[in-house]
Scaffold this motif. Structure first.
Motif, PDB file in Angstrom:
ATOM      1  N   GLY A 358      -9.631   6.463  19.172  1.00 51.26           N
ATOM      2  CA  GLY A 358      -9.363   7.560  20.093  1.00 51.26           C
ATOM      3  C   GLY A 358      -9.001   7.066  21.486  1.00 51.26           C
ATOM      4  O   GLY A 358      -8.061   7.585  22.110  1.00 51.26           O
ATOM      5  N   LEU A 359      -9.732   6.073  21.999  1.00 49.94           N
ATOM      6  CA  LEU A 359      -9.420   5.518  23.309  1.00 49.94           C
ATOM      7  C   LEU A 359      -8.053   4.861  23.321  1.00 49.94           C
ATOM      8  O   LEU A 359      -7.282   5.000  24.287  1.00 49.94           O
ATOM      9  CB  LEU A 359     -10.491   4.504  23.711  1.00 49.94           C
ATOM     10  N   LEU A 360      -7.723   4.148  22.229  1.00 51.13           N
ATOM     11  CA  LEU A 360      -6.410   3.504  22.136  1.00 51.13           C
ATOM     12  C   LEU A 360      -5.297   4.546  22.084  1.00 51.13           C
ATOM     13  O   LEU A 360      -4.266   4.409  22.745  1.00 51.13           O
ATOM     14  CB  LEU A 360      -6.370   2.616  20.882  1.00 51.13           C
ATOM     15  N   THR A 361      -5.514   5.615  21.310  1.00 57.54           N
ATOM     16  CA  THR A 361      -4.515   6.687  21.212  1.00 57.54           C
ATOM     17  C   THR A 361      -4.298   7.344  22.568  1.00 57.54           C
ATOM     18  O   THR A 361      -3.156   7.625  22.977  1.00 57.54           O
ATOM     19  CB  THR A 361      -4.968   7.740  20.189  1.00 57.54           C
ATOM     20  N   LEU A 362      -5.382   7.586  23.286  1.00 56.63           N
ATOM     21  CA  LEU A 362      -5.285   8.189  24.608  1.00 56.63           C
ATOM     22  C   LEU A 362      -4.473   7.304  25.544  1.00 56.63           C
ATOM     23  O   LEU A 362      -3.674   7.805  26.351  1.00 56.63           O
ATOM     24  CB  LEU A 362      -6.698   8.398  25.170  1.00 56.63           C
ATOM     25  N   ASP A 363      -4.635   6.001  25.424  1.00 54.68           N
ATOM     26  CA  ASP A 363      -3.919   5.079  26.292  1.00 54.68           C
ATOM     27  C   ASP A 363      -2.439   4.995  25.938  1.00 54.68           C
ATOM     28  O   ASP A 363      -1.587   4.824  26.823  1.00 54.68           O
ATOM     29  CB  ASP A 363      -4.556   3.686  26.208  1.00 54.68           C
ATOM     30  N   LEU A 364      -2.115   5.130  24.649  1.00 56.49           N
ATOM     31  CA  LEU A 364      -0.727   4.958  24.198  1.00 56.49           C
ATOM     32  C   LEU A 364       0.083   6.242  24.239  1.00 56.49           C
ATOM     33  O   LEU A 364       1.317   6.190  24.119  1.00 56.49           O
ATOM     34  CB  LEU A 364      -0.715   4.399  22.765  1.00 56.49           C
ATOM     35  N   LEU A 365      -0.568   7.382  24.382  1.00 54.59           N
ATOM     36  CA  LEU A 365       0.133   8.673  24.418  1.00 54.59           C
ATOM     37  C   LEU A 365      -0.023   9.294  25.802  1.00 54.59           C
ATOM     38  O   LEU A 365      -0.996  10.016  26.061  1.00 54.59           O
ATOM     39  CB  LEU A 365      -0.415   9.613  23.349  1.00 54.59           C
ATOM     40  N   PRO A 366       0.922   9.057  26.715  1.00 54.61           N
ATOM     41  CA  PRO A 366       0.792   9.582  28.078  1.00 54.61           C
ATOM     42  C   PRO A 366       0.577  11.087  28.159  1.00 54.61           C
ATOM     43  O   PRO A 366      -0.245  11.525  28.981  1.00 54.61           O
ATOM     44  CB  PRO A 366       2.113   9.150  28.736  1.00 54.61           C
ATOM     45  N   PRO A 367       1.258  11.935  27.370  1.00 54.87           N
ATOM     46  CA  PRO A 367       0.998  13.382  27.515  1.00 54.87           C
ATOM     47  C   PRO A 367      -0.459  13.751  27.247  1.00 54.87           C
ATOM     48  O   PRO A 367      -1.032  14.582  27.964  1.00 54.87           O
ATOM     49  CB  PRO A 367       1.929  14.002  26.460  1.00 54.87           C
ATOM     50  N   LEU A 368      -1.077  13.134  26.258  1.00 52.69           N
ATOM     51  CA  LEU A 368      -2.480  13.410  25.961  1.00 52.69           C
ATOM     52  C   LEU A 368      -3.373  12.883  27.080  1.00 52.69           C
ATOM     53  O   LEU A 368      -4.312  13.556  27.524  1.00 52.69           O
ATOM     54  CB  LEU A 368      -2.863  12.782  24.629  1.00 52.69           C
ATOM     55  N   ARG A 369      -3.070  11.681  27.563  1.00 50.35           N
ATOM     56  CA  ARG A 369      -3.859  11.096  28.647  1.00 50.35           C
ATOM     57  C   ARG A 369      -3.730  11.946  29.917  1.00 50.35           C
ATOM     58  O   ARG A 369      -4.714  12.186  30.619  1.00 50.35           O
ATOM     59  CB  ARG A 369      -3.393   9.665  28.923  1.00 50.35           C
ATOM     60  N   HIS A 370      -2.523  12.403  30.207  1.00 46.58           N
ATOM     61  CA  HIS A 370      -2.311  13.223  31.392  1.00 46.58           C
ATOM     62  C   HIS A 370      -3.044  14.563  31.282  1.00 46.58           C
ATOM     63  O   HIS A 370      -3.551  15.087  32.270  1.00 46.58           O
ATOM     64  CB  HIS A 370      -0.820  13.460  31.617  1.00 46.58           C
ATOM     65  N   PHE A 371      -3.089  15.107  30.077  1.00 49.06           N
ATOM     66  CA  PHE A 371      -3.814  16.362  29.861  1.00 49.06           C
ATOM     67  C   PHE A 371      -5.289  16.193  30.225  1.00 49.06           C
ATOM     68  O   PHE A 371      -5.873  17.005  30.945  1.00 49.06           O
ATOM     69  CB  PHE A 371      -3.671  16.800  28.404  1.00 49.06           C
ATOM     70  N   VAL A 372      -5.899  15.119  29.736  1.00 53.50           N
ATOM     71  CA  VAL A 372      -7.312  14.854  30.023  1.00 53.50           C
ATOM     72  C   VAL A 372      -7.517  14.601  31.512  1.00 53.50           C
ATOM     73  O   VAL A 372      -8.442  15.140  32.133  1.00 53.50           O
ATOM     74  CB  VAL A 372      -7.807  13.660  29.190  1.00 53.50           C
ATOM     75  N   ALA A 373      -6.641  13.796  32.116  1.00 58.67           N
ATOM     76  CA  ALA A 373      -6.795  13.462  33.528  1.00 58.67           C
ATOM     77  C   ALA A 373      -6.652  14.699  34.412  1.00 58.67           C
ATOM     78  O   ALA A 373      -7.444  14.912  35.336  1.00 58.67           O
ATOM     79  CB  ALA A 373      -5.781  12.403  33.937  1.00 58.67           C
TER      80      ALA A 373
END
Length: 384
Positions: A358-373
């Motif tokens: 999950g952490l790796l996916t969050l790091d590799l998928l900017p739209p998902l990471r940006h959503f969380v941030a």
């Protein structure tokens, strides 16, 4: 005992940062507001905690003229990882065109900045609540103030007095963890980077504060006792063992502990009453969401009341509108923090692998990471 009587539109019980924020947000409006606290003024001056403030919280405080820039340390990067497993995520302020993802400030310095802007003629300290009775006509408030009993009638009472008690409307999830907090000195500085490190015992956060890190060390109660009883060298060794070798620590300040639980008030409103901040919900400190959620409670309640200027502030429809507007932000914040604690506070191999993925996916998928941030920065306002 002598007894005086006064009438106000809105009585705010609790002059902590959330209560003061609401009072300042309502200042200059059409309502006569009274801010009440059971403690002496400035009781927060000895509070040992540091607060993680989101950029969204900075925007609210700036609007109120109460942003203490000199006391704030910027968080430009957040590094999220798990101990004993793969995967990590980096959140960076530059991705959102803002100067910082958040800031770290001592509780007492934030409280002092808010207190400095209060209208002292509408502030009543050293006045514990004796009882409170609400009816359709108004809410009667009785306070112990020095040698006398004071009585008020308010059209709306706002509860901002802190962590809710165990009454029938409160549900509690005990995490069986205590937060041990301290300030520690890192070797080579912190470069405005915060760390959220998940361990089997609980989350470990390092938050940049001036030249040091503010540590929030979540551990089982027996370990918390040990961490408070050890000397500084032993405490730093335990911290180093939990965190790993990416940062080295050389000195530690005084330590304190706080029990951790999720406390939720099921109904935010009652007849001529509303609950905000920790009086409405108290969260685990993981990801630093609880205080920011409480400040958004105060801001949104003020906007709801000011938009209804000229109407009765305790009207059921106005309070129901406020409760509806907070539903998404409140529910999302509680689910987010509770989920993190439950998923990461164990050492089961399959879950450790899933977490890393999950952490790796969050790091590799900017739209998902940006959503969380964005959700961490602005709350529900950032959600589609």
């Amino acid at each position: 005992m002598a007894e005086s009587v006064d009438r106000v539109d809105i009585a705010i019980i609790g002059a902590g940062p959330v209560g003061m924020t609401l009072a300042l947000a309502l200042a200059g409006g059409p309502y006569k507001v009274l801010l009440i606290d059971s403690r002496r003024r400035g009781a927060w001056a000895t509070d040992p905690r540091a607060l993680a403030l989101s950029h969204g919280t900075r925007q609210i405080l700036e609007h109120l003229g109460a942003w203490n820039a000199e006391a704030a340390t910027a968080i430009e990067t957040i590094h999220v990882s798990q101990r004993g497993g793969f995967g990590r995520t980096l959140l960076m302020a530059r991705d959102y065109d803002i100067p910082a993802l958040g800031y770290v400030m001592r509780y007492r310095e934030l409280a002092a900045a808010l207190d400095a802007h209060l209208d002292t003629s509408r502030l009543l300290n050293d006045s514990p609540l004796i009882n409170l009775r609400s009816s359709r006509e108004g809410t009667g408030i009785r306070l112990a103030s020095g040698t006398e009993t004071r009585r008020f009638t308010a059209r709306l009472v706002v509860h901002a007095e802190g962590t809710p008690g165990n009454d029938a409307d409160i549900t509690v999830r005990d995490y069986r963890q205590h937060a041990v907090v301290a300030e520690v000195r890192p070797v080579g500085g912190h470069a405005h980077r915060a760390w959220e490190r998940f361990t089997p015992d609980g989350p470990l956060a390092l938050l940049p504060l001036a030249q040091d890190y503010s540590v929030v060390f979540s551990v089982p109660p027996d370990q918390a006792t040990q961490l408070l009883e050890t000397d500084d060298d032993q405490f730093l060794a335990a911290l180093q063992a939990r965190f790993g070798s990416r940062v080295r620590f050389t000195a530690a300040g005084p330590r304190a502990r706080f029990p951790l639980a999720l406390r939720i008030r099921q109904q935010l409103t009652a007849t001529r009453q509303v609950w905000i901040g920790n009086a409405a919900q108290s969260l685990h400190p993981v990801s630093g969401q609880g205080f920011n959620l409480g400040l958004r409670d105060a801001w949104e309640l003020a906007q709801t009341l000011l938009a209804s200027a000229g109407e009765d502030p305790g009207d059921d429809a106005i309070l129901a509108a406020y409760a509806r507007c907070r539903q998404l932000d409140r529910g999302g914040s509680m689910a987010f923090t509770d989920g993190l604690v439950r998923i990461f506070s164990n050492d089961l191999a399959p879950l450790r692998f899933a977490r890393g993925l999950g952490l790796l996916t969050l790091d590799l998928l900017p739209p998902l990471r940006h959503f969380v941030a964005r959700r961490m920065i602005w709350g529900a306002r950032a959600w589609p």
